[in-house]
Scaffold this motif. Structure first.
Motif: not given
Lengths: 368, 323, 321, 326
Positions: A23-24, A283-284, A365-366, A29-30
């Motif tokens: 998550g971090r 969660p995933n 995310l990707d 990255r965001l």
């Protein structure tokens, strides 16, 4: 016992702080995506303003000024030929010779004052108040973005309209997501005949010419209907069309995660279904779901705009960005009073921000 | 003159995490008509080296230094157009996964004929019949009928045969096969290895086989180059290296394979994990995991040196020196 | 393949019945009907209204009316429009032609620009052209159609370069054929741009991301290793595979042509199906509403079917039987 | 080391129905993934299971743990038929039967720290008190050769070999007596593969574990197994103690597998190279399933299905060449 305590201590002490959760990493990255961060900030400001609309807006939503129909925007000034002012001020305007147009009445300054008393409103819909962030002494006028036909302040109405237009997307997507998650989750996790039935039904829903259908439903609503009920119905109708796509996305996600080895591992260890769903499956999916929500939210905002624009959505005197834009449809109004297009610009900024943020989330995310 | 001579090749990848020195000074030499095996674990730079030979390194990868002489011409100095003639014409390449490396929307005949059309400059019809011939050469039954079929209509083994037909259709002097059997079942793998061996005998071409499996290399290759962390540890005659490895890494690699040591005996392992190529390792790249590392290994980078005919080693303390 | 098409067409029938049933039910929920509004007009006698009610069959119970209507549809009789005093099918045919013209021109416009730009952006990834097109694409996706249409009308009115709306000039009837054609073109430009920009932007992003995906694939590397030129690698190998998802989108656009243009038509006074539908809805012109719904449903189903068929032709892995 | 039969599998069958049709799914056939398989595994022993992709070895492994419900047959654990147990009755047994996976990336939940991954089974089965949990995590991590100070890290921070160790620690947490290891080293580099194989052997000696070790690599199976079963299209075609199987393979398929598996040195093959590919398990050939590819096929092979018959010293084969009845 002592050994245990020591081990306990040592293990805690030795766990390194460098480790980053997925998550971090995602947030980091965001954070590097400037457009996404800026969009998030803009959206935060927009939603906050909508929440505090009554306080920020200098006028009430339905405060009319018949003497100031289609008043042009009044700019806030810090200086004029008499020199600088440490307080912002505006000039007064008088109606001109023609039907339209107001002329500046030079000389007299009206100072913008902060935390003034004005129209009554309820903060957050609960706390009655008459304090406004800023305002001006009568007979001064503070029309930052001009007025409409009835002399209502467009800036104030934009803020009130934001309450409708921005919340409709949020509430709509939450309902859609809730239905989609339940239906898609059941469909994906249990499979079989249930899955088959649900998927066929969702195909049926998606085969409807949705725009005409929504239009038809909204059109048959009685005109005298309370606007809050109309607002709710509009959300329901939009969500009803939207859930099918969301359910299919979530079903696909559940299907793929269900087959991952870590879920099999959990099953092989006797972990209960409930725990597998809450600890491993959900969660995933969270990050995918956030992206999906961000990217499909603009659809609801635009849906409200389209419906209200066609007169099938939010009705006067309530303000929404869609029905405010409707007033600009008249060609004479449009060409003479272009500030009537302001709600369109607001919609554009909002939708653009959601799209940029969603794209940033997806990239984070990707990453490729 | 050797068919292929790689000198001081360096390939870097600029990634989010930092600069990856995927290939860091590689020298290789291949004589005409021989088979060279390139062995090493994943991420050791063996595939990147061969993609550099084809000049198919895509950004963020870049060839930083070195020369690649093929038949005396430096491939890195060729124009794009000249390089295109080398690809598929002078050098053919086969990839690991025949499932993903064939275009799913073109028939296999079209894909083979495409290579022929480019390099032989013949008519469509002639190219097609040559494509069928190429399919026959790799023993695809009913080649003429099946040339119009699409990749998904073939089994994994047949797809790999088609990849090979495509690579050899223009009779290249060098065939590069990147893990040609890794994605295949054992019985099919044996078929493909036999096919490669037969093709070489027939066409007198040179082959470079990239593999992580020392045993595959042992079956097929005359020469061997052992890669580790973007460098060559040891190279020379395959039989000699396998029977009497000189570099500590080669020794460890060989001994860690079950079936080499007899069953029941404990496998010898290499401690630790393969290095992360972002952190620069001082001295010998293998020293952190080397069982026989000396204190100087962490300071001095060993120079590759010849030890006996054709054998060379990059280790200052290699066992062969004492022989 | 033919069996697949026949099966799909047959399976569309219950779907259409379900859609019409739902729509009919919705229309019934509305208080009053077309004649109720007429009865507010003091010049029309209650007797006449009662007569009309019988003529139109509005005195019958709901299910009878629905079955009658359905039976009519089977014989291609979509009923009668109260407001326009003409058969629904004729009215729809006129209006649908205008909508299709607009839809077609904007589709050609959007695809003609989006595909080359998308390819350019993907091939020169992270270059200035990629960044510029991506900024424009985001703006195009985000701009509300109604707002864009209003902006276009505003610009047209201010500059006077193009007509601000409608499909024909007032003196259209008196023009020579080539003048008529030019006049139509002039009227078509703005609506095409407005409708096309939204499509274009989404499509361009799609082309770009699909192509980036296939450019990374092993078979493109394998093709390069064969010695094909960069052009062939991009267009024949990468784009040949990137096109498949686009075909599905194409089918979706075709299906959405009729309802997608509604907002533009309304703002720009284009005499298409969207305006007709809006008028019919507010006038409770029930058979006209039903007819429009059926036509747009058929378009939607047909568009998806078309996409499936095209997909089977372009992707050999897909076989229907 | 005691060697009573820990696991007894009899006539295990798993058919996956293949369906087609949009509204109502029609069954158009069966994938006979596992089709009548019987074997025993002794406590503390390793049964190696080899075969090519699609032969049903993974399905068999998962069926043993009831991760896939078999179509028919019986699986006894310490004499108790686990297929008759309800989900609730099965729960305590889950502790005893564990699994190690092939893909070190897909088998660990990316959102859990190593500590949570290892402690989840402990929590579910109330194995240790909260107070002792950290100690237990540390013990398990040291046991598989991981640095306990990394307990707070996430899977993506580990190399593939280390991830495989985490997976093993998770399986060991419940103190099992039987572990299905499904291709546990196939995705690993050679040097790491040896580390993991050694670890598995050490753990077996230390904890008395029994393994079903699934692999396509004959050399790996040979190294780790006491007994080996060779699978082809859902059937066991040969089963024998490891020395016996490698010294004297009886089934033509086993012979072909052995000769196909590359060894060191050139041209040391004795057997023939098999032609063709594995047939589809949906429509397996009639008679002996191997007869189309078999270099020694006879007339009888086409029609009659050979039974798995024991020859000598626990060496069993299903082939008409060796069948007494043929």
């Amino acid at each position: 016992m002592l050994r245990k305590q020591m081990a306990d201590k040592s293990i805690k002490a030795r766990i390194e702080h460098t480790s980053l959760s997925p998550g971090r990493l995602f947030l980091r990255r965001l954070g590097r995506n400037r457009a996404a961060v800026a969009s998030a900030a803009i959206l935060a400001i927009l939603y906050l303003s909508a929440l505090l609309a009554g306080f920020i807006a200098p006028y009430a939503m339905d405060r009319q000024n018949r003497q100031a129909s289609f008043h042009q925007p009044i700019g806030i000034r810090w200086s004029d030929e008499c020199g600088w002012s440490w307080r912002p001020f505006v000039y007064d305007y008088r109606s001109g010779k023609g039907i339209t147009g107001y002329e500046k009445a030079a000389g007299k300054r009206y100072y913008v004052r902060f935390f003034v008393r004005g129209d009554k409103y309820k903060l957050l819909g609960l706390i009655p108040s008459d304090r406004h962030l800023f305002g001006i002494d009568a007979p001064g006028k503070l029309y930052l973005l001009g007025t409409d036909r009835f002399g209502r302040d467009i800036f104030s109405r934009l803020l009130y309209g934001a309450q409708i237009s921005l919340s409709i997307g949020l509430v709509g997507i939450i309902i859609t997501f809730f239905i989609g998650l339940t239906v898609g989750g059941i469909s994906g996790y249990y499979g079989g005949a249930v899955d088959n039935l649900i998927m066929r039904f969702s195909e049926l829903v998606m085969a409807f010419p949705s725009f005409y259908l929504i239009l038809a439903i909204m059109a048959v609503l009685p005109t005298g209907m309370a606007s809050s009920l109309r607002y709710l119905l509009m959300i329901c109708v939009l969500s009803f069309i939207g859930w099918a796509g969301m359910a299919r996305v979530i079903r696909g996600m559940v299907l793929s995660i269900r087959e991952r080895d870590y879920v099999t591992a959990a099953r092989s260890q006797g972990v209960s279904d409930w725990r597998i769903i809450t600890r491993h499956l959900l969660p995933n999916t969270v990050s995918y779901v956030i992206v999906a929500i961000t990217l499909s939210l603009p659809g609801y905002i635009l849906g409200e705009v389209a419906l209200s624009f066609l007169g099938m959505g939010i009705q006067e005197p309530m303000a929404s960005w869609g029905n405010m834009l409707q007033a600009a449809q008249n060609i004479r109004v449009l060409t003479s009073y272009p500030w009537m297009l302001a709600p369109g610009a607001m919609i554009f900024i909002t939708v653009l921000s959601f799209n940029l943020l969603g794209d940033g989330l997806r990239d984070a995310l990707d990453p490729r | 003159m050797s068919l292929l001579h790689i000198n001081g090749l360096q390939v870097h990848f600029q990634t989010e995490a930092g600069l990856v020195r995927a290939v860091d000074g590689v020298d290789l030499e291949l004589e005409s008509g021989r088979t060279l095996g390139i062995v090493g674990e994943s991420g050791c730079g063996k595939s990147v080296t061969m993609l550099s030979v084809m000049r198919l390194i895509q950004p963020p990868g870049r060839i930083m230094a070195g020369s690649i002489l093929f038949e005396g011409r430096d491939l890195l100095a060729l124009s794009r157009e000249e390089m295109r003639q080398v690809r598929g014409g002078g050098i053919g390449m086969v990839f690991q996964d025949p499932m993903t490396s064939l275009n799913p929307v073109l028939s296999v005949g079209e894909q083979i004929a495409e290579a022929i059309e480019i390099h032989k400059r013949t008519s469509r019809r002639r190219a097609w019949s040559m494509a069928v011939e190429a399919m026959e050469r790799v023993s695809i039954p009913d080649a003429a009928d099946r040339a119009g079929d699409y990749p998904h209509q073939f089994s994994g083994g047949m797809r790999q045969r088609i990849m090979i037909a495509m690579a050899i259709a223009c009779k290249p002097r060098l065939l590069i096969a990147d893990e040609p059997t890794t994605a295949l079942d054992v019985t099919v793998q044996a078929q493909i290895l036999n096919l490669l061996r037969d093709l070489q005998a027939e066409n007198k071409m040179s082959i470079i086989v990239i593999t992580h499996d020392l045993r595959v290399a042992a079956q097929l290759c005359h020469d061997l180059a052992v890669f580790y962390a973007g460098r060559v540890m040891e190279r020379g005659n395959a039989e000699q290296i396998l029977s009497n490895p000189g570099h500590p890494y080669t020794i460890a690699l060989r001994n860690s394979i079950p079936g080499f040591s007899s069953s029941g005996e404990r496998l010898q392992t290499i401690g630790g994990n393969p290095p992360n190529l972002i952190d620069k390792i001082s001295g010998c790249v293998f020293h952190p995991r080397c069982p026989t590392a000396h204190s100087s290994c962490s300071d001095l980078s060993p120079v590759e040196r010849f030890v006996s005919d054709g054998r060379s080693l990059a280790c200052d303390y290699h066992a062969l020196g004492e022989m | 393949m033919y069996r697949f098409i026949i099966r799909r067409v047959l399976s569309a029938i219950p779907l259409l019945i379900a859609i019409t049933l739902v729509s009919f039910a919705i229309m019934q929920m509305a208080p009053g009907d077309f004649l109720t509004q007429m009865s507010l007009n003091p010049q029309i006698s209650p007797q006449l209204i009662e007569k009309l009610r019988v003529t139109y069959g509005l005195d019958q119970p709901v299910h009878i009316r629905y079955l009658r209507w359905l039976w009519g549809v089977v014989r291609l009789d979509f009923g009668y429009s109260f407001a326009y005093h003409m058969p629904v099918i004729k009215l729809i045919a006129q209006r649908a032609a205008a909508t299709l013209l607009l839809g077609l021109s904007s589709t050609i416009f959007a695809w003609g620009i989006a595909v080359p730009l998308g390819i350019l952006a993907a091939v020169h990834r992270n270059s200035w052209i990629d960044r510029l097109t991506s900024i424009l694409a985001f703006m195009g996706i985000s701009v509300p159609t109604a707002f864009l249409a209003l902006l276009a009308v505003f610009a047209a009115a201010r500059t006077g370069w193009l007509p601000i709306g409608g499909m024909h000039h007032m003196s259209y009837e008196f023009m020579a054929p080539w003048q008529q054609f030019l006049d139509l073109l002039r009227h078509l430009i703005l609506p095409t741009l407005v409708l096309g920009i939204g499509m274009l932007a989404g499509l361009m992003r799609q082309v770009r991301s699909n192509l980036l995906e296939t450019l990374r694939s092993d078979y493109v590397t394998a093709a390069r290793a064969k010695g094909v030129s960069e052009r062939v690698a991009v267009y024949r190998h990468a784009f040949g595979n990137a096109i498949n998802p686009l075909i599905t989108i194409f089918g979706y656009y075709i299906g959405d042509l009729l309802s997608g243009a509604a907002l533009v038509e309304i703002v720009m006074a284009w005499p298409g199906l969207g305006r007709l539908m809006l008028d019919a809805l507010s006038g409770k012109d029930i058979y006209l509403v039903m007819g429009s719904l059926v036509i747009s449903s058929i378009m939607l189903i047909g568009g998806n079917l078309l996409a499936d068929i095209l997909l089977a032709y372009s992707d050999p892995r897909i076989r229907y039987d | 080391m005691s060697s009573y039969k820990l696991i007894e599998v009899r006539d295990l069958v798993k058919h996956f129905p293949v369906t087609s049709g949009v509204i109502r799914a029609r069954k158009i056939g069966d994938v006979q993934a596992v089709d009548g398989v019987s074997f025993d595994i002794a406590a503390g022993h390793t049964m190696g299971l080899v075969g090519e992709s699609g032969c049903g070895k993974s399905t068999l492994g998962r069926t043993l743990l009831r991760l896939i419900e078999p179509t028919s047959g019986s699986i006894r654990y310490e004499g108790q038929d686990i297929l008759r147990l309800s989900g609730r009755q099965m729960r305590p047994l889950r502790r005893k039967l564990q699994m190690i996976f092939q893909d070190p990336f897909a088998s660990l939940n990316p959102r859990m720290t190593v500590a949570r991954i290892i402690s989840e089974p402990l929590e579910v089965h109330n194995m240790v008190s909260d107070a002792e949990r950290n100690l237990e995590i540390e013990r398990l991590m040291s046991m598989v050769g991981l640095d306990p100070s990394h307990a707070g890290r996430y899977p993506h921070e580990f190399s593939s070999g280390q991830r495989q160790r985490i997976g093993i620690a998770r399986a060991l947490a419940l103190q099992p007596s039987f572990i299905v290891a499904d291709e546990p080293v196939s995705a690993l580099d050679v040097s790491i593969q040896a580390q993991i194989l050694n670890l598995l052997v050490d753990l077996q000696k230390e904890l008395g574990l029994a393994y079903l070790f699934i692999s396509h690599d004959l050399n790996v199976v040979r190294y780790i197994s006491h007994e080996v079963a060779v699978m082809y299209l859902g059937r066991i075609v040969e089963r024998a103690p490891v020395e016996s199987l490698f010294a004297k393979p009886l089934h033509p398929y086993t012979q072909a597998l052995l000769s196909a598996a590359p060894g060191f040195g050139k041209d040391q093959r004795q057997g023939p190279v098999l032609e063709g590919d594995l047939p589809s398990p949906m429509n397996p050939p009639t008679g002996c399933r191997f007869h189309q590819r078999c270099p020694c096929a006879m007339g009888v092979c086409r029609h009659h299905d050979p039974l798995l018959e024991e020859m000598a010293n626990g060496h069993a084969v299903a082939c008409h060449l060796w069948s007494a009845s043929a």
